[in-house]
Motif scaffolding. Structure first.
Motif, PDB file in Angstrom:
ATOM      1  N   GLY A 335       9.788  36.342  -2.611  1.00 38.49           N
ATOM      2  CA  GLY A 335       8.793  36.071  -3.629  1.00 38.49           C
ATOM      3  C   GLY A 335       9.276  35.157  -4.737  1.00 38.49           C
ATOM      4  O   GLY A 335      10.463  34.816  -4.826  1.00 38.49           O
ATOM      5  N   PRO A 336       8.363  34.751  -5.618  1.00 31.76           N
ATOM      6  CA  PRO A 336       8.675  33.789  -6.684  1.00 31.76           C
ATOM      7  C   PRO A 336       9.773  34.268  -7.635  1.00 31.76           C
ATOM      8  O   PRO A 336      10.536  33.449  -8.158  1.00 31.76           O
ATOM      9  CB  PRO A 336       7.342  33.632  -7.428  1.00 31.76           C
ATOM     10  N   SER A 337       9.870  35.563  -7.862  1.00 34.85           N
ATOM     11  CA  SER A 337      10.873  36.072  -8.804  1.00 34.85           C
ATOM     12  C   SER A 337      12.297  35.856  -8.295  1.00 34.85           C
ATOM     13  O   SER A 337      13.246  35.857  -9.078  1.00 34.85           O
ATOM     14  CB  SER A 337      10.653  37.565  -9.067  1.00 34.85           C
ATOM     15  N   ALA A 338      12.424  35.652  -6.963  1.00 35.06           N
ATOM     16  CA  ALA A 338      13.747  35.428  -6.371  1.00 35.06           C
ATOM     17  C   ALA A 338      14.012  33.951  -6.089  1.00 35.06           C
ATOM     18  O   ALA A 338      15.025  33.611  -5.472  1.00 35.06           O
ATOM     19  CB  ALA A 338      13.880  36.228  -5.074  1.00 35.06           C
ATOM     20  N   ASP A 339      13.118  33.091  -6.542  1.00 34.73           N
ATOM     21  CA  ASP A 339      13.262  31.653  -6.279  1.00 34.73           C
ATOM     22  C   ASP A 339      14.480  31.094  -7.017  1.00 34.73           C
ATOM     23  O   ASP A 339      14.608  31.247  -8.232  1.00 34.73           O
ATOM     24  CB  ASP A 339      11.989  30.929  -6.731  1.00 34.73           C
ATOM     25  N   ARG A 340      15.362  30.452  -6.274  1.00 40.80           N
ATOM     26  CA  ARG A 340      16.547  29.828  -6.868  1.00 40.80           C
ATOM     27  C   ARG A 340      16.467  28.310  -6.729  1.00 40.80           C
ATOM     28  O   ARG A 340      17.484  27.622  -6.632  1.00 40.80           O
ATOM     29  CB  ARG A 340      17.805  30.392  -6.208  1.00 40.80           C
ATOM     30  N   GLY A 341      15.222  27.825  -6.729  1.00 40.60           N
ATOM     31  CA  GLY A 341      14.986  26.404  -6.514  1.00 40.60           C
ATOM     32  C   GLY A 341      15.695  25.508  -7.514  1.00 40.60           C
ATOM     33  O   GLY A 341      16.174  24.430  -7.164  1.00 40.60           O
ATOM     34  N   GLY A 342      15.751  25.939  -8.781  1.00 43.51           N
ATOM     35  CA  GLY A 342      16.421  25.124  -9.786  1.00 43.51           C
ATOM     36  C   GLY A 342      17.879  24.899  -9.455  1.00 43.51           C
ATOM     37  O   GLY A 342      18.406  23.785  -9.583  1.00 43.51           O
TER      38      GLY A 342
END
Length: 446
Positions: A335-342
């Motif tokens: 989910g979005p809360s685990a996004d490490r895209g940065g």
């Protein structure tokens, strides 16, 4: 019309490419999707089809990449002589001047086909996507949102949609103007004459509104009626196919139906996911409750100096689960809360490489556990991961009419481990919560 093909297309990512294939095949139009321009021997294996596609990655590429790679792909499709050549984009239209630039793709196709304008259809009620007076709307969890207020697409990690007016959105990607055949025009008694006048004045793109099955049928009739004898280039979502299918059925050009034998349940499947979508998060959590075992894979570890070791650890974990007779889901985010895209984006070329590594993991799981069915989740992930499986072409095995856009496919290629593999490519926003069990169990409806 030239040639025997009704339609050829280029998909800007792999999940979108199977979306088109599913729409056509479900309505009796035999379709093959190639992963690269095929050699003559491979092309002849599918000489019976009435539609063919090339699965691409342009949704995650730069305009410079498109000039170099998309141009020859569209030229090859043009040479197939289909009545319609379609540049397929995501139904959420997410794109930017720097990444997945739809305007650049249209410019390339327009020049290759020597057209005064390019028709554009984005709305697809089958996918709960709607355009009204040029503005795009999309459903999420049973509610329809303007795309710039959509809970997911307005926050897309790479190409967030901040503009719902597609003409304004496109104006940031191209100098081509975009005309509009709006809902009011489609509903007039003299709609054909009005559309003809708009087409005669068009010199860039011409967007057709689609907000219902009725306006979709009207847009499809207009698109097919305006098709020149030599064929032409169009752009848009799989709404292009759904609109055309309506016109083709009316004229008796396609059956309109097709039957697909139930492939049955697979005792074990493997899933790899690079999606950060809340839809995929719910699907993973639901799958755990339905007998899957989830394995978290740290994307930064995969991309780091010890990446090979991290990949081997992920493979070992997946094989251990499979050895116990269960189905693993290896995911890089829940989910979005685990996004490490940065953090990921600080590493050059990281998103493509991450997809490639997930594909390599899946290939090992399929080969070593002798799996017959697998899933890749995430649109961009699918585009890069599938190439690691030595697949040359896909055909539709089982459409999913209740949640179209992510069918179960059959893989074709020279690699013994993956030739005949049953595989589904799932975009982040696509599918019901029980999607993974649905694919495992071979169910058309869930």
């Amino acid at each position: 019309m030239t040639g025997s093909l009704l339609l050829s297309y280029y998909g800007d990512d792999f999940t979108g490419s199977t979306d088109v294939m599913e729409a056509l095949a479900s309505n009796g139009v035999e379709t093959v999707l190639f992963l690269d321009i095929p050699d003559e021997a491979l092309l002849q294996r599918f000489s019976h089809v009435r539609a063919l596609g090339l699965a691409g990655t342009s949704r995650s590429e730069t305009p410079e990449w498109m000039q170099e790679k998309l141009t020859p792909a569209l030229a090859w499709l043009k040479a197939r002589g289909a009545a319609i050549c379609h540049y397929k984009v995501c139904s959420t239209f997410d794109s930017s001047p720097e990444v997945g630039n739809i305007g650049t793709a249209v410019e390339i196709g327009k020049a290759l086909f020597h057209q005064p304008y390019v028709p554009l259809i984005v709305g697809a009620p089958q996918l709960k996507r709607y355009t009204a007076f040029g503005h795009l709307f999309a459903a999420y969890q049973g509610e329809v949102y303007r795309i710039d207020r959509h809970p997911v697409m307005s926050r897309h990690p790479v190409t967030p949609m901040h503009e719902a007016d597609l003409r304004r959105h496109l104006s940031g990607q191209t100098l081509l103007s975009t005309g509009l055949v709006d809902l009011a025009t489609l509903g007039l008694t003299d709609a054909d004459a009005r559309i003809d006048r708009l087409a005669a004045d068009a010199d860039g793109m011409l967007l057709f509104d689609v907000d219902s099955f009725s306006s979709q049928a009207q847009a499809g009739r207009a698109l097919w009626r305006l098709t020149p004898p030599q064929g032409w280039f169009v752009a848009g979502s799989s709404g292009v196919e759904y609109a055309l299918l309506s016109a083709w059925k009316e004229q008796g050009l396609v059956p309109g139906t097709a039957s697909f034998p139930n492939p049955g349940k697979a005792e074990r499947i493997a899933v790899v996911s690079g999606s950060v979508s809340p839809t995929t998060e719910r699907q993973i959590r639901t799958a755990i409750a339905e007998g899957f075992e989830a394995i978290a894979v740290d994307p930064l570890s995969l991309l780091g100096e010890e990446g090979e070791r991290a990949m081997e650890a992920a493979i070992a974990a997946g094989l251990e689960v499979l050895g116990r007779g269960l189905s693993p889901i290896l995911y890089t985010a829940l989910g979005p809360s685990a996004d490490r895209g940065g953090e990921i984006d600080r590493i050059a070329g990281s998103r493509h490489r991450l997809g490639n590594m997930l594909g390599a993991v899946l290939h090992r799981l399929v080969a070593e556990a002798r799996l017959t069915r697998a899933v890749i989740a995430g649109g961009d992930t699918s585009s890069h991961a599938l190439r690691q499986l030595d697949v040359q072409a896909l055909t539709t095995l089982l459409p999913l009419p209740q949640t179209p856009g992510s069918p179960l496919c059959t893989a074709h290629g020279a690699n013994a481990a993956t030739n005949g593999l049953q595989i589904a490519l799932k975009g982040g926003q696509v599918g019901a919560d029980g999607y993974f069990a649905q694919i495992r169990d071979g169910l058309a409806a869930a």
